[in-house]
Design a protein around this motif. Structure first.
Motif, mmCIF file in Angstrom:
data_model
loop_
_atom_site.group_PDB
_atom_site.id
_atom_site.type_symbol
_atom_site.label_atom_id
_atom_site.label_comp_id
_atom_site.label_asym_id
_atom_site.label_seq_id
_atom_site.Cartn_x
_atom_site.Cartn_y
_atom_site.Cartn_z
ATOM 1 N N GLU A 15 28.649 29.809 47.695
ATOM 2 C CA GLU A 15 28.561 30.281 46.323
ATOM 3 C C GLU A 15 28.333 31.785 46.338
ATOM 4 O O GLU A 15 27.777 32.328 47.296
ATOM 5 C CB GLU A 15 27.459 29.555 45.530
ATOM 6 N N GLY A 16 28.810 32.464 45.292
ATOM 7 C CA GLY A 16 28.697 33.917 45.273
ATOM 8 C C GLY A 16 29.626 34.541 44.250
ATOM 9 O O GLY A 16 29.754 34.063 43.125
ATOM 10 N N ILE A 17 30.346 35.611 44.654
ATOM 11 C CA ILE A 17 31.222 36.366 43.766
ATOM 12 C C ILE A 17 32.678 36.202 44.181
ATOM 13 O O ILE A 17 33.012 36.348 45.368
ATOM 14 C CB ILE A 17 30.863 37.867 43.791
ATOM 15 N N ARG A 18 33.544 35.876 43.216
ATOM 16 C CA ARG A 18 34.985 35.888 43.430
ATOM 17 C C ARG A 18 35.571 37.136 42.783
ATOM 18 O O ARG A 18 35.085 37.597 41.746
ATOM 19 C CB ARG A 18 35.646 34.647 42.820
ATOM 20 N N VAL A 19 36.644 37.676 43.375
ATOM 21 C CA VAL A 19 37.298 38.872 42.850
ATOM 22 C C VAL A 19 38.776 38.559 42.610
ATOM 23 O O VAL A 19 39.457 38.026 43.499
ATOM 24 C CB VAL A 19 37.170 40.061 43.826
ATOM 25 N N PHE A 20 39.254 38.904 41.412
ATOM 26 C CA PHE A 20 40.653 38.676 41.035
ATOM 27 C C PHE A 20 41.324 40.006 40.720
ATOM 28 O O PHE A 20 40.693 40.922 40.172
ATOM 29 C CB PHE A 20 40.749 37.769 39.810
ATOM 30 N N ASP A 21 42.608 40.094 41.047
ATOM 31 C CA ASP A 21 43.448 41.219 40.645
ATOM 32 C C ASP A 21 44.081 40.851 39.300
ATOM 33 O O ASP A 21 44.792 39.860 39.188
ATOM 34 C CB ASP A 21 44.526 41.468 41.700
ATOM 35 N N ILE A 22 43.806 41.669 38.261
ATOM 36 C CA ILE A 22 44.344 41.376 36.925
ATOM 37 C C ILE A 22 45.342 42.448 36.488
ATOM 38 O O ILE A 22 45.529 42.670 35.283
ATOM 39 C CB ILE A 22 43.210 41.243 35.877
ATOM 40 N N SER A 23 45.985 43.104 37.462
ATOM 41 C CA SER A 23 46.997 44.099 37.100
ATOM 42 C C SER A 23 48.121 43.456 36.286
ATOM 43 O O SER A 23 48.746 44.109 35.452
ATOM 44 C CB SER A 23 47.553 44.789 38.349
ATOM 45 N N ASP A 24 48.366 42.165 36.522
ATOM 46 C CA ASP A 24 49.267 41.382 35.690
ATOM 47 C C ASP A 24 48.422 40.289 35.042
ATOM 48 O O ASP A 24 48.109 39.278 35.679
ATOM 49 C CB ASP A 24 50.392 40.774 36.527
ATOM 50 N N VAL A 25 48.038 40.492 33.777
ATOM 51 C CA VAL A 25 47.137 39.541 33.127
ATOM 52 C C VAL A 25 47.797 38.186 32.917
ATOM 53 O O VAL A 25 47.116 37.181 32.695
ATOM 54 C CB VAL A 25 46.627 40.085 31.776
ATOM 55 N N ARG A 26 49.130 38.136 33.008
ATOM 56 C CA ARG A 26 49.816 36.855 32.860
ATOM 57 C C ARG A 26 49.666 35.996 34.093
ATOM 58 O O ARG A 26 49.864 34.779 34.030
ATOM 59 C CB ARG A 26 51.298 37.099 32.573
ATOM 60 N N ALA A 27 49.308 36.622 35.230
ATOM 61 C CA ALA A 27 49.173 35.880 36.486
ATOM 62 C C ALA A 27 48.084 36.509 37.348
ATOM 63 O O ALA A 27 48.361 37.148 38.363
ATOM 64 C CB ALA A 27 50.507 35.875 37.229
ATOM 65 N N THR A 67 26.767 35.175 48.480
ATOM 66 C CA THR A 67 25.488 35.841 48.238
ATOM 67 C C THR A 67 24.365 34.808 48.226
ATOM 68 O O THR A 67 24.576 33.641 47.870
ATOM 69 C CB THR A 67 25.489 36.607 46.894
ATOM 70 N N ALA A 68 23.177 35.244 48.620
ATOM 71 C CA ALA A 68 22.026 34.349 48.694
ATOM 72 C C ALA A 68 21.736 33.733 47.335
ATOM 73 O O ALA A 68 21.633 34.431 46.328
ATOM 74 C CB ALA A 68 20.801 35.126 49.182
ATOM 75 N N CYS A 69 21.641 32.421 47.289
ATOM 76 C CA CYS A 69 21.370 31.655 46.064
ATOM 77 C C CYS A 69 22.503 31.739 45.061
ATOM 78 O O CYS A 69 22.343 31.417 43.876
ATOM 79 C CB CYS A 69 20.060 32.100 45.404
ATOM 80 N N GLY A 70 23.703 32.160 45.499
ATOM 81 C CA GLY A 70 24.863 32.209 44.628
ATOM 82 C C GLY A 70 24.824 33.393 43.682
ATOM 83 O O GLY A 70 24.200 34.418 43.947
#
Length: 473
Positions: free
Chosen positions: A154-166, A175-178
């Motif tokens: 558990e922790g942090i996910r990172v997304f690329d939103i340069s194309d908000v459609r996909a 990270t400790a304790c999510g």
């Protein structure tokens, strides 16, 4: 009634505590009904409870639109904004809305990537997503598994939103304790992510006590795949508030609001409220700490005034799953606390001034407590819009810190007239002339027409993360 007595009642009767099961969708089993029309303002002022799902509001509020929540999304959580888009988090992922026409928002894309609670932020081409649910791995195909399993993630996910459609999933950092919530402090080359999490246990390999601070994640803008844990910053070297019958023991922070232009942040940390120096974003430092053992059960979130001289802290009495907006509990529990920031530099101190709670009593079947909100940017005034779960959306003014008052509201009647059921507005924010709310019924769009808030209509932002406050000057 003493707070200890209230807590005993709430935790016995309510469906959720301050740390709800992140894999349980609180809206499961909630019965709904069609709108029953609109009730007069006088009836609400007289204390009448609206009918199930009946919409009521003050004369200065107009309900422009609702986009119903899609099946399979889980509990709706936080909202952030960029350009003509709103990004709405939920327990199973997030939704991107085109809000260029506030009266007719439309869904642009929907990302299914389970991992409660779905707290989100955006900066440039990056979106950050909090996972506070022990998963079998960091993928979107992961399944829930016990936190006692050493392979859980558990922790942090990172997304690329340069194309908000996909949107494209590009990185994950454990990270400790999510990550129950998170706050970003953006720089030109990197984005620092302050990860708030809590409730360690000796049987949790990745969440060991003492959990006395926050994780700091560093994400390079042009190489987000190299995101990494930068440090774990200890904020409570003495262990923080130890807890008692009235309030939660501090074992981390619930939420932090940064104000980068002022190099300050406010931490809502279970049993403690913090004022932080973030002039060095990678190493936040505590300036002052306060406690409220008489009225606050769980320090939940914070909002600065525009000049940074006031902070509104919220108390999530009952964990968001209890009926705390009634005559029995009163107007000083499950409320906001208004604090002034006095002094200069390291001599700055937090000074309590007053409490604010919505003046409209709710049914005993409605979960209701102070929750997420933001400033309405009016020069020379301190006005805020705020979600109160089934207490709806409140617009209130604290220009006079000793006499805060509600100046507008929107709410629905109970989702269930027979038993306590989860529902209502999780987050309500003002962005570029309108109020947007992530309700369990879906995305609501409101307009306020009031001489006190009208000057805010001219303010335009290219991006808004409410927990990373901008300067509107």
């Amino acid at each position: 009634m003493a707070l200890s007595g209230l807590l005993a009642t709430l935790f016995l009767a309510g469906p959720a505590a301050a740390t709800p099961d992140p894999d349980r969708d609180p809206t499961t089993g909630v019965e709904t009904a069609g709108s029953a029309g609109e009730r007069t303002r006088a009836a609400i002022a007289a204390g009448e409870i609206p009918d199930v799902d009946e919409i009521v509001h003050s004369d200065n509020i107009t309900h422009l639109a609702n986009v119903p929540r899609a099946e399979g999304l889980g509990t709706n959580s936080d909202l952030v904004f960029q350009g003509k888009y709103a990004f709405a988090g939920n327990y199973n992922g997030f939704v991107v809305y085109d809000i260029s026409r506030p009266r007719a928002p439309r869904v642009v894309s929907q990302v299914l990537c389970p991992g409660a609670q779905g707290d989100i932020s955006v900066s440039g081409d990056l979106l950050f997503f909090s996972v506070d649910s022990s998963r079998s791995d960091d993928s979107c195909a992961s399944e829930a598994q016990p936190a006692t399993d050493p392979d859980s993630w558990e922790g942090i996910r990172v997304f690329d939103i340069s194309d908000v459609r996909a949107p494209r999933y590009v990185a994950a950092v454990e990270t400790a304790c999510g990550s129950h919530t998170h706050t970003i402090v953006p720089e030109r080359r990197n984005v620092y992510v302050y990860v708030s999490s809590y409730s360690p246990h000796a049987t949790f390999p990745d969440c060991q006590p003492p959990h006395d601070g926050i994780s700091v994640v560093k994400v390079p803008r042009h190489a987000p795949e190299r995101a990494e844990l930068s440090s774990f910053e200890v904020l409570f070297p003495d262990g923080g508030f130890p807890g008692d019958d009235s309030g939660s023991a501090t074992s981390g922070c619930h939420d932090i609001t940064a104000y980068p232009e002022l190099d300050l942040a406010a931490g809502a940390c279970m049993g403690d409220g913090l004022l932080l120096d973030i002039s060095r974003p990678a190493t936040p430092r505590v300036i002052d700490r306060v406690q409220d053992t008489e009225h606050f059960a769980f320090w939940h979130s914070a909002t600065f005034s525009e000049d940074g001289r006031k902070i509104v802290f919220t108390d999530e009495l009952g964990g968001g799953g209890a009926a705390t907006c009634n005559a029995e509990i009163g107007d000083e529990f499950g409320a906001n606390g208004i604090y002034h920031v006095t002094g200069r530099g390291d001599d700055r101190r937090l000074e309590f001034r007053s409490y604010f709670k919505i003046p409209r009593h709710q049914a005993d079947t409605e979960n209701c407590v102070a929750h997420n909100g933001s400033l309405i940017p009016v020069p020379g005034r301190d006005i805020m819009v705020q979600a109160w779960y089934q207490g709806g959306i409140s617009v209130w003014e604290f220009t006079d810190s000793d006499r805060p008052r509600e100046i507008g509201y929107f709410e629905r009647g109970p989702v269930n007239g027979d038993r306590l059921s989860f529902g209502g507005a999780w987050s309500s924010y003002y962005y570029n002339g309108h109020i947007y709310s992530n309700d369990q019924k879906g995305l609501d769009v409101l307009r306020i027409d009031d001489r006190r808030t009208d000057p805010a209509r001219g303010v335009r932002l290219s991006e808004l993360n409410p927990q990373t406050q901008p300067s509107y000057r």
